[in-house]
Design an enzyme around this catalytic site. Structure first.
Site, PDB file in Angstrom:
ATOM      1  CD  GLU A 101     -60.948  22.755  11.580  1.00  0.00           C
ATOM      2  OE1 GLU A 101     -60.377  21.751  11.133  1.00  0.00           O
ATOM      3  OE2 GLU A 101     -61.312  22.874  12.769  1.00  0.00           O
TER       4      GLU A 101
ATOM      5  CD  GLU B  30     -65.233  22.283  14.182  1.00  0.00           C
ATOM      6  OE1 GLU B  30     -65.758  22.598  13.095  1.00  0.00           O
ATOM      7  OE2 GLU B  30     -64.391  21.377  14.297  1.00  0.00           O
TER       8      GLU B  30
HETATM    9  C1  IDC Z   1     -65.230  15.263  12.064  1.00  0.00           C
HETATM   10  C2  IDC Z   1     -66.443  14.504  12.507  1.00  0.00           C
HETATM   11  C3  IDC Z   1     -66.368  13.078  12.018  1.00  0.00           C
HETATM   12  C4  IDC Z   1     -66.168  13.100  10.521  1.00  0.00           C
HETATM   13  C5  IDC Z   1     -64.925  13.920  10.171  1.00  0.00           C
HETATM   14  C6  IDC Z   1     -64.678  14.035   8.682  1.00  0.00           C
HETATM   15  O1  IDC Z   1     -66.551  14.594  13.907  1.00  0.00           O
HETATM   16  O2  IDC Z   1     -67.557  12.392  12.347  1.00  0.00           O
HETATM   17  O3  IDC Z   1     -65.974  11.774  10.071  1.00  0.00           O
HETATM   18  O4  IDC Z   1     -65.086  15.227  10.675  1.00  0.00           O
HETATM   19  O5  IDC Z   1     -65.635  14.842   8.076  1.00  0.00           O
HETATM   20  C7  IDC Z   1     -62.524  19.493  12.757  1.00  0.00           C
HETATM   21  C8  IDC Z   1     -63.484  19.675  11.634  1.00  0.00           C
HETATM   22  C9  IDC Z   1     -64.669  18.772  11.788  1.00  0.00           C
HETATM   23  C10 IDC Z   1     -64.260  17.420  12.352  1.00  0.00           C
HETATM   24  C11 IDC Z   1     -63.742  17.636  13.762  1.00  0.00           C
HETATM   25  C12 IDC Z   1     -63.372  16.350  14.502  1.00  0.00           C
HETATM   26  O6  IDC Z   1     -63.884  21.008  11.468  1.00  0.00           O
HETATM   27  O7  IDC Z   1     -65.257  18.618  10.519  1.00  0.00           O
HETATM   28  O8  IDC Z   1     -65.402  16.611  12.419  1.00  0.00           O
HETATM   29  N1  IDC Z   1     -62.607  18.544  13.690  1.00  0.00           N
HETATM   30  O9  IDC Z   1     -62.352  15.676  13.839  1.00  0.00           O
HETATM   31  N2  IDC Z   1     -61.438  20.197  12.974  1.00  0.00           N
HETATM   32  C13 IDC Z   1     -60.787  19.685  14.036  1.00  0.00           C
HETATM   33  C14 IDC Z   1     -61.521  18.621  14.512  1.00  0.00           C
END
Ligand code: IDC
Length: 464
Positions: A290, A382
């Site tokens: 991302e 994702e």
């Molecule tokens: C989130 C995880 C969470 C973690 C956070 C930081 O669910 O447990 O603490 O990342 O690393 C994304 C990202 C993905 C995120 C997810 C939800 O690609 O890494 O995971 N998210 O926030 N993009 C949009 C949402």
């Protein structure tokens, strides 16, 4: 034939009163067809899919009306159209991106409803004021239609090596395929969730086509132990291969958002995994999860430096490039897909990533995907059923709207996450990965149950 609980087929008769209609919204003789399917039903609630097919002249806008047959039936929330209810009349109006229907074209919309008492099916529809007098096709005695004959072979057996053809991902028969699967959580935190029992369940119970392997680069990820993480990724690639699932290697950049921060790490990592996996049929490379806070030109420059490294080792694998604004095709930054359409990455056999979180990203994001889908090869590498934090309430209606749209466009997807993280986006309840039961329904969260239901339906991959 698709498996259906209830199918109502209403055929709009050559309309009486048609001559009273003027303008482009008139439905010409030939009429329309409405397929109304209750896709699930629970105590007091149900979900319905409605397919409106225009069998007349092209129309540039449409309004579908029907009457709820029981006073206790109420529209709760609809998608892919503007929905409203007044008394017992439910009105559905097409949106910008699906309001134009060529002859033979269909719009897929749907809604969640509530009911008290019985939940009879609506049988009469009008399209643009023209009465459609329909007849109800009851399911055969004994309930549902027989289930489809399951395909033989795993997803990789059937489809073989994939490639990009036009805006689609195509299989060895050069026919478009949609891969539906799950993403791991960060493998630095949840490695206990990826073991023989859990990956077996993903392949056999979920019938997943795909395992996305989320290897964070920061946050205690790859940068702390390049050799260790490379080897862990490779072993997950092998676990997917052994079960006939595709493996998507996700270089999970997130913070910082500029992928160029990790350019040298990306080159080192992809040179290694591409060389090691070059002879395998089932590997897809996702080079930047991302990108955020960074321009499309900077992302494109990164891609044009990493892709040649992969190609040098593995010339014909599909590569997926992240997009601006957390892989939103720029929408989350106030831009849109045109920056990519007008300035694509200079490489072949590539796709572009789109991500969404259903409770946060709705109609304007769906509109961007609908527009972009005819111009760019897209893969939803994702998505979550919840908010962009990965937590909060699951949004069933928005998730269903998204998945129906992706199914219709044959866009592949991976859901965040196949893990027991203590957050609502996880498919398993906390503690599940301490045990060995990944198969029963009581280990699933609400999100996991929804996704397992969607992913485990037959794929019907084309084979000729
Ligand atoms: C989130 C995880 C969470 C973690 C956070 C930081 O669910 O447990 O603490 O990342 O690393 C994304 C990202 C993905 C995120 C997810 C939800 O690609 O890494 O995971 N998210 O926030 N993009 C949009 C949402």
């Amino acid at each position: 034939m698709k498996r259906r609980l209830v199918a109502v087929l209403a055929t709009c008769a050559t309309a009486l009163g048609l001559t009273a209609l003027t303008g482009p919204e008139a439905v010409a003789a030939g009429g329309c067809k409405v397929d109304y399917t209750v896709t699930s039903q629970w105590q007091g609630g149900f979900q319905a899919a409605v397919k409106v097919t225009n069998l007349g002249d092209p129309i540039s806008g449409w309004t579908l009306k029907t009457t709820m047959p029981d006073a206790g039936q109420k529209l709760v929330q609809g998608w892919n159209a503007t929905w409203s209810q007044s008394g017992s009349t439910v009105t559905t109006v097409g949106l910008d991106w699906n309001r134009t229907l060529a002859t033979g074209a269909a719009a897929d919309v749907g809604f969640v409803g509530s009911f008290t008492g019985a939940n009879p099916k609506p049988t009469a529809f009008t399209l643009n004021g023209v009465a459609c007098t329909g007849s109800v096709v009851e399911p055969p005695p004994g309930g549902e239609e027989p289930p489809p004959v399951p395909g033989t072979g795993t997803p990789v057996d059937v489809n073989g090596k994939l490639h990009v053809c036009g805006v689609n991902l195509c299989n060895q028969y050069n026919r478009p395929v949609q891969l539906r699967g799950m993403s791991t959580h960060g493998i630095q935190w949840f490695s206990k969730c990826y073991n023989t029992a859990s990956v077996d369940a993903l392949a056999k119970d979920w019938k997943s086509d795909l395992l996305r392997i989320a290897m964070y680069v920061q946050e205690s990820g790859y940068e702390t132990d390049p050799a260790g993480f490379t080897s862990r990724v490779n072993s997950l690639v092998d676990m997917a291969e052994a079960r006939g699932m595709y493996a998507m290697i996700d270089f999970h950049t997130l913070t910082p958002g500029d992928p160029n921060f990790n350019l040298e790490r990306a080159k080192t990592f992809f040179a290694s995994v591409a060389a090691r996996n070059a002879d395998k049929k089932h590997v897809i490379y996702e080079i930047a999860n991302e990108p955020n806070g960074v321009s499309w030109t900077a992302i494109k420059s990164y891609a044009e430096q990493v892709i040649p490294v992969i190609r040098a080792a593995d010339p014909d694998a599909v590569v997926i490039v992240g997009t601006r604004g957390w892989s939103s095709l720029g929408v989350s930054d106030g831009s849109n897909e045109s920056e990519v359409v007008n300035n694509p990455v200079n490489a072949t056999n590539i796709m572009y990533a789109f991500h969404f979180y259903a409770a946060s990203h709705k109609d304007n994001y769906r509109a961007a995907v609908s527009r972009a889908a005819s111009r760019l090869p897209l893969f939803v590498t994702e998505f979550g059923t919840v908010s962009a934090t990965g937590g909060g309430a699951m949004d069933r209606a928005s998730t269903t709207a998204w998945l129906d749209l992706l199914d219709q466009l044959k866009i592949g997807y991976a859901n965040w996450t196949y893990s027991d993280a203590p957050e609502s986006s996880a498919a398993f309840k906390p503690g599940t990965c301490n045990g060995s039961n990944y198969s029963s329904s009581d280990v699933l969260t609400e999100s996991g149950a929804l996704l397992k239901g969607r992913i485990s339906t037959p794929d019907s991959f084309p084979t000729s």
